[in-house]
Design an enzyme around this catalytic site. Structure first.
Site, PDB file in Angstrom:
ATOM      1  N   SER A 191      60.747  84.771 108.012  1.00  0.00           N
ATOM      2  CA  SER A 191      60.277  84.324 109.322  1.00  0.00           C
ATOM      3  C   SER A 191      58.985  85.048 109.696  1.00  0.00           C
ATOM      4  O   SER A 191      57.972  84.882 109.016  1.00  0.00           O
ATOM      5  CB  SER A 191      61.397  84.516 110.346  1.00  0.00           C
ATOM      6  OG  SER A 191      61.124  83.848 111.553  1.00  0.00           O
TER       7      SER A 191
ATOM      8  N   ASP B 269      65.072  72.995 110.058  1.00  0.00           N
ATOM      9  CA  ASP B 269      64.598  74.222 110.695  1.00  0.00           C
ATOM     10  C   ASP B 269      63.880  73.868 112.001  1.00  0.00           C
ATOM     11  O   ASP B 269      62.853  73.192 111.979  1.00  0.00           O
ATOM     12  CB  ASP B 269      63.651  74.960 109.739  1.00  0.00           C
ATOM     13  CG  ASP B 269      63.331  76.368 110.194  1.00  0.00           C
ATOM     14  OD1 ASP B 269      63.314  76.613 111.409  1.00  0.00           O
ATOM     15  OD2 ASP B 269      63.084  77.217 109.322  1.00  0.00           O
TER      16      ASP B 269
ATOM     17  N   HIS C  68      66.997  77.625 110.421  1.00  0.00           N
ATOM     18  CA  HIS C  68      66.087  78.748 110.194  1.00  0.00           C
ATOM     19  C   HIS C  68      66.787  79.948 109.565  1.00  0.00           C
ATOM     20  O   HIS C  68      66.147  80.929 109.207  1.00  0.00           O
ATOM     21  CB  HIS C  68      65.453  79.161 111.538  1.00  0.00           C
ATOM     22  CG  HIS C  68      64.205  79.974 111.398  1.00  0.00           C
ATOM     23  ND1 HIS C  68      63.046  79.489 110.811  1.00  0.00           N
ATOM     24  CD2 HIS C  68      63.926  81.254 111.765  1.00  0.00           C
ATOM     25  CE1 HIS C  68      62.120  80.433 110.830  1.00  0.00           C
ATOM     26  NE2 HIS C  68      62.627  81.511 111.399  1.00  0.00           N
TER      27      HIS C  68
END
Length: 202
Positions: A102, A152, A183
């Site tokens: 991320s 996501d 995610h």
């Protein structure tokens, strides 16, 4: 930068630079490193920016909207830190592979976008395009794994495909692994990254 360095058992293996997601710490991705390359030395770094008390590697203006000036500054900060850490801990600066999730994947991507020969390779879990409209360095032969979720909500499939295209146009050798998930980092995505690492970087 606050960090953990752990000497590996295989000094020829790539050094894994671990870069956590928003709200993480330098301890978050240690199990991930063990899954990907158990013998590697590990340099796990905590981001220097706080957002509502949560560590990050650079500021953002809103969800999915990066503070570009801060991103450029923090990318240089991280690149300089890697240079210094290689001297301090005695590892080969040219044998470094980033493993980011991320926000950590985004700063790793930004390293690739801004600096030639900065990484031997990269594992990017759920990254976004760090910047648009800039000339990327020559990434010829640089192996990159991108883990993505088809559902996501933060990083859309279109974002993943754009990043794949930009890195590919710069010469990188890219494998995108899709999960029918959001995610989060799934076990099967980690296994795919580990298999890719063995095939491309050992």
């Amino acid at each position: 930068m606050r960090h953990i360095f752990q000497q590996g058992t295989d000094l020829t293996a790539p050094v894994l630079v671990l870069l956590h997601g928003t709200g993480g710490t330098e301890r978050d991705l240690l199990p991930l490193a063990q899954a990907i390359s158990p013998g590697s030395s590990i340099l796990s770094i905590r981001g220097n920016v706080l957002e509502n008390g949560m560590p990050r590697f650079f500021r953002r203006l809103a969800e999915g909207v990066f503070d570009e000036e801060d991103l450029i500054f923090r990318t240089k900060e991280l690149n300089d830190f890697l240079d210094d850490a290689a001297v301090e801990h005695g590892f080969d600066r040219g044998n470094v592979v980033a493993v980011g999730y991320s926000n950590g994947a985004n700063i790793a991507g930004s390293l690739l976008f801004h600096y030639p020969d900065v990484l031997r390779g990269a594992i990017l879990h759920h990254p976004m395009v760090p910047r648009r409209g800039i000339q990327l360095p020559d990434l010829s032969g640089t192996p990159i794994f991108i883990g993505a979720g088809s559902n996501d909500p933060i990083c859309s499939p279109q974002e993943t495909e754009e990043l794949q295209r930009l890195l590919g146009e710069a010469g990188a050798e890219i494998q995108v692994h899709w999960e029918n998930a959001g995610h989060q980092l799934t076990r099967s995505e980690v296994e795919a990254a580990a298999n890719w690492f063995k095939a491309n970087l050992t």
